[in-house]
Write a protein that holds these residues in place. Sequence first.
Motif, PDB file in Angstrom:
ATOM      1  N   HIS A 361       0.822  -1.215   0.000  1.00 37.10           N
ATOM      2  CA  HIS A 361       0.000   0.000   0.000  1.00 37.10           C
ATOM      3  C   HIS A 361       0.859   1.270   0.000  1.00 37.10           C
ATOM      4  N   GLY A 362       2.143   1.104  -0.230  1.00 35.05           N
ATOM      5  CA  GLY A 362       3.060   2.237  -0.125  1.00 35.05           C
ATOM      6  C   GLY A 362       3.636   2.660  -1.455  1.00 35.05           C
ATOM      7  N   PHE A 363       2.806   3.194  -2.340  1.00 35.92           N
ATOM      8  CA  PHE A 363       3.285   3.674  -3.639  1.00 35.92           C
ATOM      9  C   PHE A 363       3.718   5.131  -3.521  1.00 35.92           C
ATOM     10  N   TRP A 364       4.992   5.374  -3.845  1.00 32.10           N
ATOM     11  CA  TRP A 364       5.575   6.713  -3.745  1.00 32.10           C
ATOM     12  C   TRP A 364       5.241   7.490  -5.022  1.00 32.10           C
ATOM     13  N   THR A 365       3.966   7.807  -5.167  1.00 33.46           N
ATOM     14  CA  THR A 365       3.507   8.511  -6.368  1.00 33.46           C
ATOM     15  C   THR A 365       2.877   9.867  -6.036  1.00 33.46           C
ATOM     16  N   GLY A 366       2.747  10.179  -4.745  1.00 32.31           N
ATOM     17  CA  GLY A 366       2.219  11.481  -4.369  1.00 32.31           C
ATOM     18  C   GLY A 366       3.193  12.599  -4.656  1.00 32.31           C
ATOM     19  N   TYR A 367       4.493  12.309  -4.490  1.00 33.74           N
ATOM     20  CA  TYR A 367       5.492  13.372  -4.682  1.00 33.74           C
ATOM     21  C   TYR A 367       5.623  13.783  -6.143  1.00 33.74           C
ATOM     22  N   PHE A 368       5.017  13.021  -7.053  1.00 36.14           N
ATOM     23  CA  PHE A 368       4.990  13.478  -8.447  1.00 36.14           C
ATOM     24  C   PHE A 368       4.296  14.834  -8.559  1.00 36.14           C
ATOM     25  N   THR A 369       3.424  15.159  -7.575  1.00 30.37           N
ATOM     26  CA  THR A 369       2.665  16.421  -7.592  1.00 30.37           C
ATOM     27  C   THR A 369       2.945  17.300  -6.385  1.00 30.37           C
ATOM     28  N   SER A 370       3.426  16.737  -5.271  1.00 36.03           N
ATOM     29  CA  SER A 370       3.594  17.510  -4.030  1.00 36.03           C
ATOM     30  C   SER A 370       4.298  18.848  -4.276  1.00 36.03           C
ATOM     31  N   ARG A 371       3.789  19.881  -3.621  1.00 28.60           N
ATOM     32  CA  ARG A 371       4.300  21.253  -3.754  1.00 28.60           C
ATOM     33  C   ARG A 371       4.301  21.683  -5.220  1.00 28.60           C
ATOM     34  N   ALA A 372       3.104  21.676  -5.780  1.00 30.29           N
ATOM     35  CA  ALA A 372       2.948  21.993  -7.207  1.00 30.29           C
ATOM     36  C   ALA A 372       3.412  23.400  -7.540  1.00 30.29           C
ATOM     37  N   ALA A 373       3.274  24.338  -6.596  1.00 25.03           N
ATOM     38  CA  ALA A 373       3.727  25.710  -6.860  1.00 25.03           C
ATOM     39  C   ALA A 373       5.240  25.761  -6.982  1.00 25.03           C
ATOM     40  N   LEU A 374       5.946  25.053  -6.116  1.00 23.04           N
ATOM     41  CA  LEU A 374       7.410  25.012  -6.203  1.00 23.04           C
ATOM     42  C   LEU A 374       7.846  24.341  -7.498  1.00 23.04           C
ATOM     43  N   LYS A 375       7.154  23.289  -7.892  1.00 18.49           N
ATOM     44  CA  LYS A 375       7.482  22.631  -9.158  1.00 18.49           C
ATOM     45  C   LYS A 375       7.336  23.598 -10.330  1.00 18.49           C
ATOM     46  N   GLY A 376       6.282  24.403 -10.313  1.00 17.29           N
ATOM     47  CA  GLY A 376       6.106  25.394 -11.372  1.00 17.29           C
ATOM     48  C   GLY A 376       7.156  26.482 -11.328  1.00 17.29           C
ATOM     49  N   GLY A 633       0.620  10.946   2.131  1.00 20.27           N
ATOM     50  CA  GLY A 633       1.385  12.083   2.626  1.00 20.27           C
ATOM     51  C   GLY A 633       2.267  12.670   1.542  1.00 20.27           C
ATOM     52  N   ALA A 634       3.348  13.335   1.950  1.00 19.67           N
ATOM     53  CA  ALA A 634       4.208  14.036   0.992  1.00 19.67           C
ATOM     54  C   ALA A 634       4.756  13.099  -0.064  1.00 19.67           C
ATOM     55  N   TYR A 635       5.127  11.879   0.333  1.00 18.90           N
ATOM     56  CA  TYR A 635       5.683  10.903  -0.598  1.00 18.90           C
ATOM     57  C   TYR A 635       4.593  10.028  -1.212  1.00 18.90           C
ATOM     58  N   ILE A 636       3.727   9.510  -0.344  1.00 18.51           N
ATOM     59  CA  ILE A 636       2.773   8.468  -0.718  1.00 18.51           C
ATOM     60  C   ILE A 636       1.463   9.068  -1.204  1.00 18.51           C
ATOM     61  N   PHE A 637       0.949   8.528  -2.288  1.00 17.97           N
ATOM     62  CA  PHE A 637      -0.417   8.788  -2.719  1.00 17.97           C
ATOM     63  C   PHE A 637      -1.211   7.511  -2.454  1.00 17.97           C
ATOM     64  N   ARG A 638      -2.153   7.625  -1.525  1.00 14.25           N
ATOM     65  CA  ARG A 638      -3.024   6.486  -1.242  1.00 14.25           C
ATOM     66  C   ARG A 638      -4.441   6.996  -1.043  1.00 14.25           C
ATOM     67  N   PRO A 639      -5.249   6.948  -2.077  1.00 13.08           N
ATOM     68  CA  PRO A 639      -6.618   7.436  -1.936  1.00 13.08           C
ATOM     69  C   PRO A 639      -7.462   6.479  -1.105  1.00 13.08           C
ATOM     70  N   ASN A 640      -8.464   7.028  -0.458  1.00 12.86           N
ATOM     71  CA  ASN A 640      -9.380   6.240   0.364  1.00 12.86           C
ATOM     72  C   ASN A 640     -10.317   5.398  -0.479  1.00 12.86           C
ATOM     73  N   SER A 641     -10.478   5.812  -1.750  1.00 12.37           N
ATOM     74  CA  SER A 641     -11.363   5.113  -2.672  1.00 12.37           C
ATOM     75  C   SER A 641     -10.806   5.269  -4.071  1.00 12.37           C
ATOM     76  N   SER A 642     -11.113   4.312  -4.929  1.00  9.14           N
ATOM     77  CA  SER A 642     -10.649   4.415  -6.314  1.00  9.14           C
ATOM     78  C   SER A 642     -11.573   5.273  -7.163  1.00  9.14           C
ATOM     79  N   ASP A 643     -12.663   5.753  -6.582  1.00  8.57           N
ATOM     80  CA  ASP A 643     -13.612   6.612  -7.296  1.00  8.57           C
ATOM     81  C   ASP A 643     -13.554   8.021  -6.732  1.00  8.57           C
TER      82      ASP A 643
END
Length: 984
Positions: A361-376, A633-643
Amino acid sequence: MYSLSFAFLFILISVCNTVPTKSSNGCGYDACNLGDPNKLNVHIVPHTHDDVGWLKTVDQYYYGARNNIQHAGVQYILDSVMHSLEENPDRRFMYVEIAFFWRWWNEQTDEMRNKVKQFVNEGRLEFISGGWCMNDEASTHYNSIIDQFSLGAEFLRDQFGECARPKIGWQIDPFGHSREHASILAQMGFDGLFFGRADYEDITQRSKTKNMELIWKASANLDRQSWLLTGVLPNGYSAPGSFCFDLFCDDQPIMDDPHLHDYNVPERVKAFLDAAHNEANQYSTNHIIMTMGSDFQYESANQWFKNMDKLMKYVNAQQTNGSNVNVFYSTPSCYLYALNKANHSWTSKTDDFFPYAHHPHGFWTGYFTSRAALKGYERRSNNVLQVTRQLNAFAKTNLRNSTFPLSEAMGLVQHHDAVSGTEKQEVAFDYAQRLADGIDSAVDVINRAYSKLLPLDEKIPPKAPQFLCQLTNISECLPIEGKNQFTLTLWNPTVHTISQHIHVPVTKKYSIRDSTGHVISADLIPISEPTKNIPGRKSFATNQLVFKVILPALGFNTYYFELKTDNEDISITHNEECILQNEYLRVDFDDQGNLLKIKNFKKNIVVPFTSQGFYWYSSFPGNNSQSEFQASGAYIFRPNSSDPQPVSDKRTITCIKGEIVQKAVIVFNKWTSQEISLYDDSKGVEVEWTVGPIPICDKVGKEIILRYDTDIGNQGKFYTDSNGREVLERIRDYRPTWNYTKVEDVSGNYYPVNSRIWIKEPNRQFTVLTDRSEGGSSIHDGSIELMLHRRTLYDDALGVGEPINETAYDQGLVVRGKHFLIIESPSSSALYHRVASQRLYMRPLATYSLPQLSYADYSETYRQTWSALVKDLPLNIHLLTFEQLDTNQYLIRIEHYFELNEDTTYSNSVTFDLQKLFQTHGIINGIVELTLAGNMPVNDMQRLEWITIDKESSKMDKPKMMSVNDLNIVLNPMQIRTFRVTVE
């Protein structure tokens, strides 16, 4: 037990049993101990991993400040290591982060510098990777990756010479690994790459089959030029269990006085031998590596080295009792060299290492977007940096040192806990401040350059300085508000003439004169309510002027604004059907603001949309105690539901039509809106999205996506780019390398999108371009979703210690960005997405000025257009780097930015004359082709040869020597060539 103890007592008093060492015959591979071919050779690699910002700022980490947050002081680490290396010539150490080493080096005496140079020349201190930082690989753009490596490589070359040139990539801490990054390392002349993190299922499979090391074929276009021996390290990047000897470790030291009660040599040796044999079971040669160190370790280096000295002594002594383990100090380069000499054939890999999960359940895919303003902001800062380098070079202002603050800040922000968005909030502020300070220094260079390029008489410099308006994305430029006249100068950093639509926020009505003095058409478009309501916006501007410009290649145009009184003819409707249309495209909306379809007239392609809009995933609020309780969290994207849930059940639409732009402003609620624009000659649709403040009054974290649902039957396949260059095919719920266990329906299918994502059928392709790195996927057939912004309420227990909960002006942070939609046939899409994406990342730089001159006086005083080129370069060529090194020397990188078989015309090789870039400088009288990092002539590059299990060899032909008598440069698809040019 007694006999073993006696044996160790005998060893203790014996003078003949010593650690086998190899006295250094030089540096690099010549300094390597290759071990014993008849034994299991354990390469002990002492190292420290020093984040250039994470829980503390880079300054705090260097000086050891705020140790209540994390005890770490890099200056003390380097002091201590150098003393320990001096104590024993057999010891080895490796170092990575040049941002820290550069600071330390600048503080040293000549005596210490000479000692360090001796360590480097004897192979006792080895620089690995050699970049300014250990960069992230998911949310970084290839231009900035190359720059940060080049910054470190230049320092090492200038201070230490060839012995310090890195040969190995060392990406031990990033959270997944991109194919393009590996290709970049190979093009820099690296022989190998080691990293510490790979998906838990991938590692399980590799360890069983002894395929932890492999040949990564890192480009679908560059063949053997991109091959790289790649290894997954055995313990992440830490020491084997119970063998950490750092100041803050609890493992037992080697207590080797047999007269003492706590004498522990026998059990320590046995534990080490067991660890070595267990590790050897996962690897395919008689060489294994043990990383001795971890985050910010070796502040007391003597504690490490003293225990490792003893450990090696007693372990090797067991060879007299039949042990086959041979242990010695080594470096990653020496370990790699030993693998090369092992006469082994390797398996290969052509995909990448995304996404990374450390448990189900630990996919490190949240940081692909985390701090979107800094990324921009990071992407925009790179735009400023490249333009500043060009202006400095073409104006011959020789102010390279003044561009260093921005170069250095950009180097830091590439770090895997910086642009990734996985740092503490205070550290994120520090990165942004460094970029802002760097841009301030760049503006000084820009002004000095324009003081030479703008005046018709160079003896009369401009009296009014140029300045940036960095908040025009929220329609704010305070210095020009209410002024009777002002100028806008646009520098085009590409080698092609381009058409661009410009937005200028205004409080009055203006006419605009182009570079020839003609008044040009402009639409006066009202600024939307969501824009005017953005927290912190100070502007009184209620309208923006939108107009089209044609900019010369590698040059500028100046536009003069002066007050006028007549009105513009703008059509505005509310909550009615809306059709945006030009000669290429038609975009249909209903009266509820729903996007219905986009039609490409030229190709007769229609893409209906079943829905398009903002949705949110609720963040899982786990306590992280077990895999199933993993929080988002900052690293992990884990939604509560797939919808995901729609942000609103209804929306409003305002349709605005002018001569230059037609726009649908669609408001979903108080915190989400989009402005979908079609310009007069555009072949794509612009979507400007605004998200925030994300509400959390319901105590639910939210991850916001913009989803495009079509009828395209993509059969589970979609395509994403790698660091802005090559594109990889993705298949939902599938991994090319192992049998994937589907656990997380959504986050397990998320990939980094640095510049583009698409889905397609045989005759239709729908592509979305992004202006920054975002996480994205096709969770359902016909659908593309991109995560725009995140606000979570729980930490994911991976170190940062904070939720990703950004605020500004006492409320949630508002982020704004752009997508660009392309509807084409698959055979013709590349022409549009390649060109458009390149121009999204390298846009014209707008600078304003307030000259107190009428237009007549201004036009008689200043040049209003200028280009470095007489003629555009071919369309499939991009000028990646144009930098003045000194008065007569320049660093040039040119790339072919199309892939093989993408386009019938532009996927072919292309030839151009390099002299054309120097028509304003003089005649090229010296040229050397360099590796991608710019630190070595390509003719001096001698990469190691590897053999795959298919009997393929990585050996390449030697490149042709460049000559000033033939400056015709040939570029093949996806090839980047780097030159140091001297001009008369």
